[in-house]
Design a protein around this motif. Structure first.
Motif, PDB file in Angstrom:
ATOM      1  N   ARG A  73       0.636  -1.281  -0.458  1.00  0.00           N
ATOM      2  CA  ARG A  73       0.262   0.361   0.381  1.00  0.00           C
ATOM      3  C   ARG A  73       0.752   1.644  -0.286  1.00  0.00           C
ATOM      4  N   GLY A  74       2.261   1.250   0.513  1.00  0.00           N
ATOM      5  CA  GLY A  74       2.511   2.342   0.030  1.00  0.00           C
ATOM      6  C   GLY A  74       3.494   2.268   1.541  1.00  0.00           C
ATOM      7  N   GLN A  75       2.685   1.611   2.261  1.00  0.00           N
ATOM      8  CA  GLN A  75       3.062   2.379   3.906  1.00  0.00           C
ATOM      9  C   GLN A  75       4.570   1.968   4.106  1.00  0.00           C
ATOM     10  N   ALA A  76       5.404   3.066   4.882  1.00  0.00           N
ATOM     11  CA  ALA A  76       7.150   2.925   4.970  1.00  0.00           C
ATOM     12  C   ALA A  76       6.681   2.352   6.617  1.00  0.00           C
ATOM     13  N   LEU A  77       7.680   0.983   5.937  1.00  0.00           N
ATOM     14  CA  LEU A  77       7.731  -0.193   7.441  1.00  0.00           C
ATOM     15  C   LEU A  77       8.817   0.391   8.362  1.00  0.00           C
ATOM     16  N   LEU A  78      10.262   0.502   7.069  1.00  0.00           N
ATOM     17  CA  LEU A  78      11.338   1.464   7.917  1.00  0.00           C
ATOM     18  C   LEU A  78      11.632   2.650   6.998  1.00  0.00           C
ATOM     19  N   SER A  79      11.790   3.971   7.294  1.00  0.00           N
ATOM     20  CA  SER A  79      11.707   5.043   6.244  1.00  0.00           C
ATOM     21  C   SER A  79      13.323   5.882   7.676  1.00  0.00           C
ATOM     22  N   ASP A  80      14.347   5.616   6.259  1.00  0.00           N
ATOM     23  CA  ASP A  80      15.639   6.930   6.629  1.00  0.00           C
ATOM     24  C   ASP A  80      16.242   6.200   7.529  1.00  0.00           C
ATOM     25  N   ILE A  81      16.720   4.215   7.244  1.00  0.00           N
ATOM     26  CA  ILE A  81      16.865   3.685   8.046  1.00  0.00           C
ATOM     27  C   ILE A  81      18.729   4.026   7.516  1.00  0.00           C
ATOM     28  N   SER A  82      19.772   4.206   9.108  1.00  0.00           N
ATOM     29  CA  SER A  82      21.193   4.221   8.482  1.00  0.00           C
ATOM     30  C   SER A  82      21.995   3.953   9.698  1.00  0.00           C
ATOM     31  N   VAL A  83      22.735   3.035   9.396  1.00  0.00           N
ATOM     32  CA  VAL A  83      23.205   2.037  10.878  1.00  0.00           C
ATOM     33  C   VAL A  83      24.254   0.936  10.607  1.00  0.00           C
ATOM     34  N   SER A  84      25.232   1.724  10.889  1.00  0.00           N
ATOM     35  CA  SER A  84      26.649   0.451  10.875  1.00  0.00           C
ATOM     36  C   SER A  84      27.586  -0.081  11.551  1.00  0.00           C
ATOM     37  N   LEU A  85      27.806  -1.044  11.720  1.00  0.00           N
ATOM     38  CA  LEU A  85      28.506  -1.848  13.017  1.00  0.00           C
ATOM     39  C   LEU A  85      29.923  -2.076  12.782  1.00  0.00           C
ATOM     40  N   GLU A  86      30.669  -1.699  13.469  1.00  0.00           N
ATOM     41  CA  GLU A  86      32.044  -1.414  13.280  1.00  0.00           C
ATOM     42  C   GLU A  86      32.565  -3.230  13.725  1.00  0.00           C
ATOM     43  N   SER A  87      34.132  -3.709  13.671  1.00  0.00           N
ATOM     44  CA  SER A  87      34.520  -4.874  13.746  1.00  0.00           C
ATOM     45  C   SER A  87      34.384  -5.090  15.739  1.00  0.00           C
ATOM     46  N   GLY A  88      33.659  -5.560  15.518  1.00  0.00           N
ATOM     47  CA  GLY A  88      33.446  -6.806  16.992  1.00  0.00           C
ATOM     48  C   GLY A  88      32.519  -5.417  17.557  1.00  0.00           C
ATOM     49  N   GLU A  89      31.963  -5.399  17.003  1.00  0.00           N
ATOM     50  CA  GLU A  89      30.505  -4.240  18.004  1.00  0.00           C
ATOM     51  C   GLU A  89      29.551  -4.969  17.720  1.00  0.00           C
TER      52      GLU A  89
END
Length: 544
Positions: free
Chosen positions: A20-36
């Motif tokens: 239906r065009g509904q955003a379930l995730l919106s503009d998500i930015s995530v990063s993981l460093e080594s061992g995090e």
């Protein structure tokens, strides 16, 4: 922020929408460093699990990614799925039975999985599989190796799934409620093991959980989602200090005790149960049959209006006791009396009437309902069996029952797979109440629920007990739930009672070493005493 080329996970401006065009995730930015270890939390339907699936390029076909990118060690999981999934990144979910083929032994599946991704010989991969099974706390790995998924308890199946995910030594782990179905000691030890692996091998982990105790003790940083929107990434200590009041240790609580002068609903005397266990050889052939003493000399009295907790690890015999009491399996020795009358002395017709007075609520509510029938039909079935055949009267009784439980009547036309686990468990409780029982066996009723839904269900159980004078035998590995519901507690290990007494005093001042082990494994929401900062966890020794 600049990332090294070996950054395990980078998600930039990810947007996922439904049909239906509904955003379930919106503009998500995530990063993981080594061992995090990055904790991802939020309420039900906030997008947590979808974010984990997106990291593996496994967005459901009914959804679309309309923006952003995902990189696992610079590889796109959408374009290079064969390299990313399993080899570079592993997945641990909260539904282990769906991860394994029902017609192939567990160990063989894990061995083949490792062989496919590493190219090692089958015998080498088999030895590694057995070592991993031992690492995640499975007793008798050789027997589990040749077992099928339906032969294992929920906790054992979850440990097998963790062994599968770790089998290729991935650089990224997506852990979606990885220990939600496990008892407290195994939960803590498995999370200890996963935590040490991230430090020793440089593995990063996306730890998706609503359990603040898990996040407090194991995550480095936290990202919170709400309706698909992302809040800032913060250190775990900052997140916990700004949250709701922490869940206290069970050892700090004391429950009110009901007088022993109340009538005894059920008395269990010297109950024992032995199973014959067939063991398979490596090629699947039956080689020998051994006996397993699941319950040994179990004694308890349940008083009218009382809740008794039955606590222990997987395989301790808790569920076997419950199944014996409700008549699903026969016991070998001992006696079960209901209001002073031995059940073994009753005729077949008398036992049939007695079943209406002793009901059970299973751990997985899907086991309670016919998947092809509506919930209205399933709730009406006990009325048809025990009370009346007039369908209009049955429908009225079902409506009244749903209102008592606080459920939306419009859900009655749904099938079991069409409602949330929380609502389905409430329907299971409603079905148990249909026969006007005096005693309900609650077998891990909250283990598959989110923390919010768990608290809501515990409040419901308390309200029903007060309104209907119900007695509960509450089987659980969750010490917090037991403390909230039960006046007395019985601790079991390997089929035998280790300790029993008032809930608060038993957890505050354990007499038995095993009870102390259970209490020590409880994950407090106190960021100043994080479990991973204890020397024994860092050194690889079990805290317990």
């Amino acid at each position: 922020m600049k990332h090294n080329v070996a950054t395990p996970l980078i998600i930039k401006n990810l947007t996922v929408v439904n049909s239906r065009g509904q955003a379930l995730l919106s503009d998500i930015s995530v990063s993981l460093e080594s061992g995090e270890i990055l904790g991802v939390t939020g309420p039900t339907d906030s997008g947590k699990s979808l974010l984990g699936l997106a990291a593996l390029g496994q967005i459901p076909a009914t959804l679309r990614m309309t923006g952003g990118e995902v990189r696992v060690l610079q590889h796109s999981p959408f374009e290079d799925a064969g390299r990313v999934r399993g080899k570079l990144a592993g997945l641990i979910t909260q539904s282990p039975r769906q991860a394994f083929h029902p017609m192939m032994p567990i160990g063989k599946q894990i061995t083949r999985f490792r062989q496919h991704h590493t190219g090692e010989s089958f015998s080498s991969c088999r030895e590694r599989t057995l070592a991993l099974m031992d690492l995640v706390g499975l007793r008798d790995p050789a027997r589990i190796y040749s077992s099928f998924i339906h032969e294992l308890s929920g906790g054992m199946a979850q440990r097998c799934l963790i062994a599968l995910a770790l089998s290729t030594e991935p650089k990224l782990l997506i852990a979606d409620e990885p220990t939600s179905g496990l008892d407290v000691t195994i939960q803590a030890n498995i999370l200890d093991t996963i935590w040490r692996m991230t430090r020793e091998l440089g593995t990063s982990m996306l730890l998706i959980s609503q359990d603040r105790g898990v996040l407090t003790n194991y995550a480095d940083n936290i990202v919170e989602l709400d309706s698909g929107l992302q809040k800032d990434k913060v250190p775990v200590k900052a997140f916990i200090s700004t949250g709701d009041k922490a869940k206290s240790s069970p050892a700090t609580k004391e429950g009110a005790h009901l007088s022993d002068s109340r009538p005894v609903i059920m008395a269990v005397k010297h109950l024992s149960k032995t199973f014959s266990v067939q063991q398979r050889a490596y090629k699947g052939l039956w080689v020998r049959s051994t006996s397993l003493r699941a319950v040994d000399d179990f004694n308890v009295e349940v008083h009218e209006g009382e809740s008794i907790g039955l606590v222990g690890e997987s395989g301790s015999g808790k569920s076997t006791v419950g199944r014996c009491l409700v008549g699903l399996i026969d016991h070998d020795d001992g006696e079960i009396l209901f209001r002073g009358t031995p059940i073994s002395a009753l005729s077949a017709s008398e036992r049939r009437r007695l079943r209406a007075k002793i009901q059970i609520v299973q751990q997985d509510p899907t086991d309670t309902f016919d998947p092809k029938r509506t919930l209205a039909w399933s709730l009406g079935e006990p009325f048809r069996i025990h009370k009346q055949n007039n369908e209009s009267q049955v429908n009225i009784a079902v409506q009244e029952l749903v209102e008592r439980i606080g459920l939306d009547p419009t859900l009655l036309d749904s099938r079991p797979t069409e409602v949330t686990p929380s609502n389905l468990q409430r329907f299971a409780i409603a079905r148990a109440l249909a026969t006007d029982p005096e005693l309900i066996i609650l077998d891990e009723p909250t283990s598959l629920l989110s923390p919010y839904d768990r608290e809501s269900l515990l409040h419901l159980l308390g309200d029903l007990q007060r309104a209907l004078s119900l007695s509960y035998l509450f089987i659980s590995h969750d010490l917090h739930s037991v403390t909230a519901v039960c006046q007395r507690v019985v601790i079991m290990q390997s089929g035998r009672i280790m300790e029993s007494g008032l809930t608060g005093s038993t957890f505050s001042n354990p007499v038995n070493d095993y009870t102390q082990k259970l209490v020590d494994s409880f994950l407090d929401e106190n960021p100043t005493v994080r479990r991973v900062e204890q020397h024994s966890v860092r050194s690889g020794k079990q805290v317990n």
